[in-house]
Design a protein around this motif. Structure first.
Motif, short mmCIF file in Angstrom:
data_model
loop_
_atom_site.label_atom_id
_atom_site.label_comp_id
_atom_site.label_asym_id
_atom_site.label_seq_id
_atom_site.Cartn_x
_atom_site.Cartn_y
_atom_site.Cartn_z
N LYS A 140 -3.24 12.16 2.71
CA LYS A 140 -2.17 11.78 3.64
C LYS A 140 -2.68 10.94 4.80
O LYS A 140 -2.04 10.84 5.84
CB LYS A 140 -1.45 13.03 4.18
N LYS A 141 -3.87 10.33 4.63
CA LYS A 141 -4.46 9.52 5.70
C LYS A 141 -4.85 8.13 5.19
O LYS A 141 -4.58 7.14 5.85
CB LYS A 141 -5.69 10.22 6.28
N ASN A 142 -5.51 8.09 4.04
CA ASN A 142 -6.02 6.82 3.54
C ASN A 142 -4.94 6.05 2.79
O ASN A 142 -4.04 6.64 2.18
CB ASN A 142 -7.21 7.07 2.59
N TRP A 143 -5.06 4.72 2.84
CA TRP A 143 -4.13 3.85 2.14
C TRP A 143 -4.68 3.50 0.77
O TRP A 143 -5.86 3.19 0.63
CB TRP A 143 -3.89 2.56 2.93
N VAL A 144 -3.80 3.51 -0.23
CA VAL A 144 -4.17 3.15 -1.61
C VAL A 144 -3.43 1.87 -1.96
O VAL A 144 -2.19 1.82 -1.86
CB VAL A 144 -3.80 4.28 -2.59
N PRO A 145 -4.14 0.79 -2.36
CA PRO A 145 -3.45 -0.45 -2.72
C PRO A 145 -2.54 -0.25 -3.93
O PRO A 145 -2.96 0.28 -4.95
CB PRO A 145 -4.59 -1.43 -3.04
N ALA A 146 -1.30 -0.70 -3.80
CA ALA A 146 -0.35 -0.64 -4.91
C ALA A 146 -0.28 -1.95 -5.67
O ALA A 146 0.29 -2.00 -6.76
CB ALA A 146 1.03 -0.26 -4.40
N PHE B 128 0.85 -1.19 0.00
CA PHE B 128 0.00 0.00 0.00
C PHE B 128 0.89 1.24 0.00
O PHE B 128 2.04 1.20 0.44
CB PHE B 128 -0.92 0.03 1.23
N GLN B 129 0.31 2.37 -0.48
CA GLN B 129 0.95 3.68 -0.38
C GLN B 129 -0.06 4.68 0.16
O GLN B 129 -1.26 4.55 -0.07
CB GLN B 129 1.47 4.14 -1.75
N ILE B 130 0.45 5.64 0.90
CA ILE B 130 -0.44 6.64 1.48
C ILE B 130 -1.02 7.52 0.37
O ILE B 130 -0.35 7.79 -0.64
CB ILE B 130 0.33 7.50 2.52
N ASP B 131 -2.27 7.90 0.52
CA ASP B 131 -2.92 8.77 -0.45
C ASP B 131 -2.22 10.14 -0.44
O ASP B 131 -2.18 10.80 0.61
CB ASP B 131 -4.40 8.94 -0.09
N PRO B 132 -1.65 10.58 -1.58
CA PRO B 132 -0.91 11.86 -1.58
C PRO B 132 -1.80 13.06 -1.33
O PRO B 132 -1.31 14.12 -0.94
CB PRO B 132 -0.29 11.90 -2.99
N ASN B 133 -3.10 12.91 -1.53
CA ASN B 133 -4.02 14.04 -1.33
C ASN B 133 -4.43 14.18 0.13
O ASN B 133 -4.31 15.25 0.74
CB ASN B 133 -5.26 13.87 -2.21
N ASP C 128 9.39 7.19 3.33
CA ASP C 128 10.55 7.38 2.47
C ASP C 128 10.52 8.82 1.97
O ASP C 128 9.71 9.20 1.12
CB ASP C 128 10.50 6.40 1.29
N SER C 129 11.43 9.65 2.52
CA SER C 129 11.44 11.07 2.16
C SER C 129 11.90 11.28 0.71
O SER C 129 11.45 12.21 0.05
CB SER C 129 12.36 11.83 3.12
N ARG C 130 12.77 10.39 0.21
CA ARG C 130 13.22 10.53 -1.17
C ARG C 130 12.09 10.29 -2.15
O ARG C 130 11.95 11.00 -3.15
CB ARG C 130 14.36 9.56 -1.45
N ALA C 131 11.27 9.27 -1.88
CA ALA C 131 10.12 8.98 -2.74
C ALA C 131 8.92 9.85 -2.40
O ALA C 131 7.90 9.80 -3.09
CB ALA C 131 9.75 7.50 -2.63
N ASN C 132 9.02 10.61 -1.29
CA ASN C 132 7.94 11.51 -0.86
C ASN C 132 6.63 10.73 -0.67
O ASN C 132 5.57 11.14 -1.15
CB ASN C 132 7.74 12.65 -1.87
N THR C 133 6.71 9.59 0.02
CA THR C 133 5.52 8.79 0.27
C THR C 133 5.74 7.93 1.50
O THR C 133 6.84 7.90 2.08
CB THR C 133 5.19 7.90 -0.93
N VAL C 134 4.68 7.24 1.89
CA VAL C 134 4.73 6.29 3.01
C VAL C 134 4.27 4.94 2.47
O VAL C 134 3.20 4.83 1.87
CB VAL C 134 3.83 6.73 4.18
N PHE C 135 5.10 3.92 2.66
CA PHE C 135 4.77 2.56 2.21
C PHE C 135 4.16 1.78 3.37
O PHE C 135 4.58 1.91 4.52
CB PHE C 135 6.02 1.84 1.71
N GLY C 136 3.17 0.94 3.03
CA GLY C 136 2.55 0.06 4.01
C GLY C 136 2.54 -1.36 3.49
O GLY C 136 2.34 -1.60 2.30
N LEU C 137 2.76 -2.34 4.38
CA LEU C 137 2.79 -3.76 4.01
C LEU C 137 1.81 -4.53 4.90
O LEU C 137 1.86 -4.41 6.13
CB LEU C 137 4.19 -4.35 4.17
N GLY C 138 0.93 -5.29 4.27
CA GLY C 138 0.01 -6.16 5.00
C GLY C 138 0.42 -7.61 4.84
O GLY C 138 0.47 -8.13 3.73
#
Length: 351
Positions: free
Chosen positions: A29-35, A22-27, A87-97
């Motif tokens: 910044k709360k909801n998870w978006v399945p990658a 998953f990645q955090i919704d860039p808009n 990950d500040s370089r990718a400017n996102t938050v990764f999530g693993l289930g």
């Protein structure tokens, strides 16, 4: 072939697992978006040349995680089977289930281990930079053309390294795709078998329907025949009686048919509870076997008690015999004592 070998030596997988990405919704910044649509392979890679660590995951031909681990990163467990890192370089938050808490724990431990290794590598790199800067103070400030050309070298090397890593990840992804294709083919074969069984069941139902339709057509034909007979033999009482008998017979057949239909419905209902009855029967059988075992144990205990009773009776008889013998000896001793007393009395009298 030599280039491929060098690439594998330069960056190697050190840990691999499977998880939903998953990645955090860039808009928001709360909801998870399945990658990824399903669980994919997530691996730690170690770059020998750069002495760095990355987390890479590929879904088909798409790279969904390419995160270089730095000492400032932190992996956080947000639930029993879910963890995340920024990950500040990718400017996102990764999530693993993960499918289990054990897999999450192993991934978190490996993240901490790799993070510590990245910190040590950074410290060594800083020491090398400080040492090289001290040596460079004695050299000229203006660089030669060769030095200027060497500035572009690390950038090209980094791009080639990234390209090699992506090719390795794509190769691994292709192997996973082949494995998934085999699993898909197995599922298709299983689906074909189930479809064939369903078609056979449907054919059986259609056969029953055809037989019922034939019986109903036969019933209609008999009714029409009766009507014809009634019209032809309306003036003959005997024929009327025959017709009446035929009608009664048809009604009986219809009643029997309804009863058969009712029995068929009852049989279908009973067939639904047969597994339950079988399980109850097995349960009762187990209880009966347990009762028989208990009965056998009780019989063994009774036989043992009878044996103990016989042994006790034997010991009692033996004790009685010994007691009788002891009493006889005691009587003899008492008689001897009386004789001894009488002797003493005589001696006293003579004195």
């Amino acid at each position: 072939m030599r280039t491929g070998g060098l690439r594998w030596q330069r960056e190697q997988p050190i840990f691999t697992t499977r998880a939903h990405v998953f990645q955090i919704d860039p808009n928001t910044k709360k909801n998870w978006v399945p990658a990824s649509k399903q669980a994919v392979t997530v691996s730690y890679f170690y770059d020998v040349t750069r002495n760095s660590y990355r987390i890479i995951s590929v879904d088909g031909a798409k790279v969904i995680i390419n995160s270089t681990i730095t000492p400032n990163m932190t992996f956080t467990k947000t639930s029993q089977k879910f963890g995340q890192w920024a990950d500040s370089r990718a400017n996102t938050v990764f999530g693993l289930g993960f499918s289990s808490e054990q897999q999450l724990t192993k991934f978190a431990e490996k993240f901490q281990e790799v993070k510590e290794a990245a910190r040590l590598a950074r410290d060594k790199s800083q020491e090398k930079i400080e040492t090289s800067s001290n040596h460079s103070q004695a050299s000229s400030v203006n660089g030669t053309d060769d030095e200027k050309a060497s500035c572009a070298g690390p950038a090209d090397t980094h791009l080639k390294s990234e390209n090699d890593k992506l090719k390795i990840a794509l190769t691994q992804s292709a192997a996973n795709v082949k494995k998934w294709e085999i699993e898909l083919q197995t599922l298709r074969e299983s689906n074909a078998r189930l479809t064939s069984a369903l078609q056979e069941s449907a054919a059986s139902v259609e056969q029953w329907k055809r037989q019922f339709s034939l019986c109903r057509d036969e019933n209609d034909r008999l009714r029409n025949k009766i009507d014809e007979l009634e019209e032809q033999c309306s003036e003959i009482n005997r024929e009327k009686e025959k017709n009446t008998q035929l009608k009664r017979r048809i009604e009986e057949l219809e009643s029997e048919l309804r009863e058969k239909e009712t029995e068929l419905i009852d049989l279908r209902k009973q067939s639904e509870i047969i597994p339950q009855l079988m399980s109850e029967c097995e349960y009762v059988s187990e209880k009966l076997e347990a009762a028989e075992r208990d009965n056998q144990n009780l019989e063994d205990k009774v036989r043992s008690l009878k044996t103990d009773i016989e042994e006790s009776k034997y010991r009692q008889r033996h004790l009685k015999v010994e007691l009788k013998s002891f009493l006889e000896v005691l009587d003899g001793k008492i008689d001897d004592l009386h004789d001894f007393r009488r002797g003493l009395s005589k001696l006293g009298a003579d004195n």
